[in-house]
Write an enzyme that holds these catalytic residues in place. Structure first.
Site, short mmCIF file in Angstrom:
data_model
loop_
_atom_site.label_atom_id
_atom_site.label_comp_id
_atom_site.label_asym_id
_atom_site.label_seq_id
_atom_site.Cartn_x
_atom_site.Cartn_y
_atom_site.Cartn_z
N THR A 7 13.16 -119.62 -3.28
CA THR A 7 12.05 -119.05 -4.04
C THR A 7 12.54 -117.88 -4.86
OG1 THR A 7 9.85 -118.06 -3.97
CG2 THR A 7 11.30 -117.55 -2.12
N ASN A 9 10.24 -115.80 -5.99
CA ASN A 9 9.09 -114.91 -5.89
C ASN A 9 9.33 -113.92 -4.73
OD1 ASN A 9 6.54 -113.88 -4.99
ND2 ASN A 9 5.52 -115.47 -6.21
N GLY A 11 7.49 -111.64 -3.43
CA GLY A 11 6.37 -111.52 -2.50
C GLY A 11 6.42 -112.61 -1.44
N ASP A 72 5.02 -123.99 -2.06
CA ASP A 72 4.19 -124.08 -3.25
C ASP A 72 2.80 -123.61 -2.86
OD1 ASP A 72 4.38 -124.87 -6.08
OD2 ASP A 72 2.66 -126.11 -5.57
N TYR A 155 -2.56 -113.02 -7.53
CA TYR A 155 -4.02 -112.87 -7.56
C TYR A 155 -4.56 -111.98 -6.43
CZ TYR A 155 -3.65 -116.89 -10.72
OH TYR A 155 -3.33 -117.72 -11.77
N HIS A 181 -2.81 -117.48 3.78
CA HIS A 181 -2.46 -118.89 3.69
C HIS A 181 -0.99 -119.11 4.04
CE1 HIS A 181 -1.78 -116.64 0.12
NE2 HIS A 181 -1.27 -117.61 -0.60
N ARG A 182 -0.12 -118.23 3.48
CA ARG A 182 1.32 -118.40 3.75
C ARG A 182 1.64 -118.06 5.20
NH1 ARG A 182 2.46 -115.84 -0.10
NH2 ARG A 182 2.38 -117.63 -1.48
P1 ITT Z 1 8.67 -120.17 -6.55
O1 ITT Z 1 8.27 -121.49 -7.13
O2 ITT Z 1 10.01 -119.68 -7.04
O3 ITT Z 1 8.57 -120.13 -5.06
P2 ITT Z 1 6.31 -119.14 -7.95
O4 ITT Z 1 5.72 -117.77 -8.07
O5 ITT Z 1 6.60 -119.89 -9.21
O6 ITT Z 1 7.63 -119.02 -7.05
P3 ITT Z 1 4.35 -121.19 -7.22
O7 ITT Z 1 4.87 -122.13 -8.26
O8 ITT Z 1 4.07 -121.70 -5.86
O9 ITT Z 1 5.37 -119.97 -7.01
O10 ITT Z 1 3.08 -120.46 -7.82
C1 ITT Z 1 2.10 -119.96 -7.01
C2 ITT Z 1 1.32 -118.90 -7.74
O11 ITT Z 1 0.06 -118.75 -7.05
C3 ITT Z 1 2.00 -117.54 -7.71
O12 ITT Z 1 2.81 -117.30 -8.82
C4 ITT Z 1 0.80 -116.59 -7.63
O13 ITT Z 1 0.33 -116.34 -8.93
C5 ITT Z 1 -0.23 -117.40 -6.86
N1 ITT Z 1 -0.16 -117.06 -5.44
C6 ITT Z 1 0.39 -117.79 -4.44
N2 ITT Z 1 0.34 -117.15 -3.28
C7 ITT Z 1 -0.25 -115.96 -3.53
C8 ITT Z 1 -0.57 -114.83 -2.73
O14 ITT Z 1 -0.23 -114.76 -1.45
N3 ITT Z 1 -1.15 -113.81 -3.33
C9 ITT Z 1 -1.47 -113.82 -4.62
N4 ITT Z 1 -1.18 -114.83 -5.46
C10 ITT Z 1 -0.57 -115.90 -4.92
#
Ligand code: ITT
Length: 201
Positions: A7, A9, A11, A72, A155, A181-182
């Site tokens: 990932t 991300n 966070g 995801d 969000y 959720h995570r």
């Molecule tokens: P990776 O694919 O590299 O893991 P990404 O940010 O692109 O990272 P996703 O494609 O799964 O991840 O996109 C999910 C999006 O949903 C993320 O960018 C956030 O905007 C939102 N999201 C998911 N989980 C969240 C959370 O715990 N709090 C706030 N927003 C969240």
């Protein structure tokens, strides 16, 4: 044992490290997949989180012999028919900032009384191009009419969690992880792992 997180991300990674702490799996180490930044990402164009999480986990597991975890996730707003859903990261367009995505949610819900929403997370585990396991976690809440709090990511400042009477953007990472959720998905995954998941080799 080493678990590679696929990932970009920060966070998500922080929450994965927290999940490992609470898992009781004392010999488990979690690190970002080496050279992740140099690997071209796969297309995340599946219709479901399950598809996208599996695509990412299986794809990135081709770059190591170790175990790979991908995730995801997205926000589903009832009054928007479940949008942005799997398109959450690019709701306001490919490469959109979190601020732009949040602004579009607020704009789309202007005057809307139904503020119900949920976050969904699917975590997938793969090794050497083979999917091992995938688990889903969810959490329900309400979309605020303005941003609240500067913690978390994405969000979070818009997501009001009724049992705590505050937004996810106002919670410490630990407190959010207790109910998120995570957190729910990763706890389920590590529970299965502790119960003797066949991790392949
Ligand atoms: P990776 O694919 O590299 O893991 P990404 O940010 O692109 O990272 P996703 O494609 O799964 O991840 O996109 C999910 C999006 O949903 C993320 O960018 C956030 O905007 C939102 N999201 C998911 N989980 C969240 C959370 O715990 N709090 C706030 N927003 C969240």
């Amino acid at each position: 044992m080493m678990l590679y997180a696929a990932t970009s991300n920060a966070g998500k990674l922080r929450e994965l490290l927290m999940a490992r702490e609470g898992s009781g799996l004392t010999d488990l180490n979690v690190e970002v997949l080496p050279n992740l930044r140099d690997i071209a990402p796969p297309a995340e164009d599946g219709a479901t989180y399950e598809e996208n999480a599996a695509t990412k986990a299986v794809y990135y597991s081709g770059f190591t012999t170790g175990l790979v975890l991908a995730e995801d996730s997205g926000l589903e707003v009832e009054a928007l028919g479940g949008a942005p859903g799997v398109r959450s990261a690019r709701y306001a367009g490919v490469g959109a900032t979190e601020a732009a995505n949040n602004a579009l949610i607020l704009e789309s819900l202007a005057g809307q009384a139904n503020r119900r929403a949920r976050f969904v997370s699917v975590a997938a585990l793969a090794r050497r191009g083979r999917l091992i396991q995938s688990v889903r976690g969810e959490v329900s809440g309400l979309i605020l009419t303005e941003l609240r709090g500067d913690r978390g990511f994405g969000y979070d400042p818009l997501f009001f969690y009724e049992p705590f009477a505050c937004s996810f953007g106002e919670l410490t990472p630990e407190r959010k992880f207790e109910v998120s959720h995570r957190g729910n998905a990763l706890r389920a995954l590590f529970r299965e792992w502790s119960g003797g998941l066949d991790l392949g080799h």
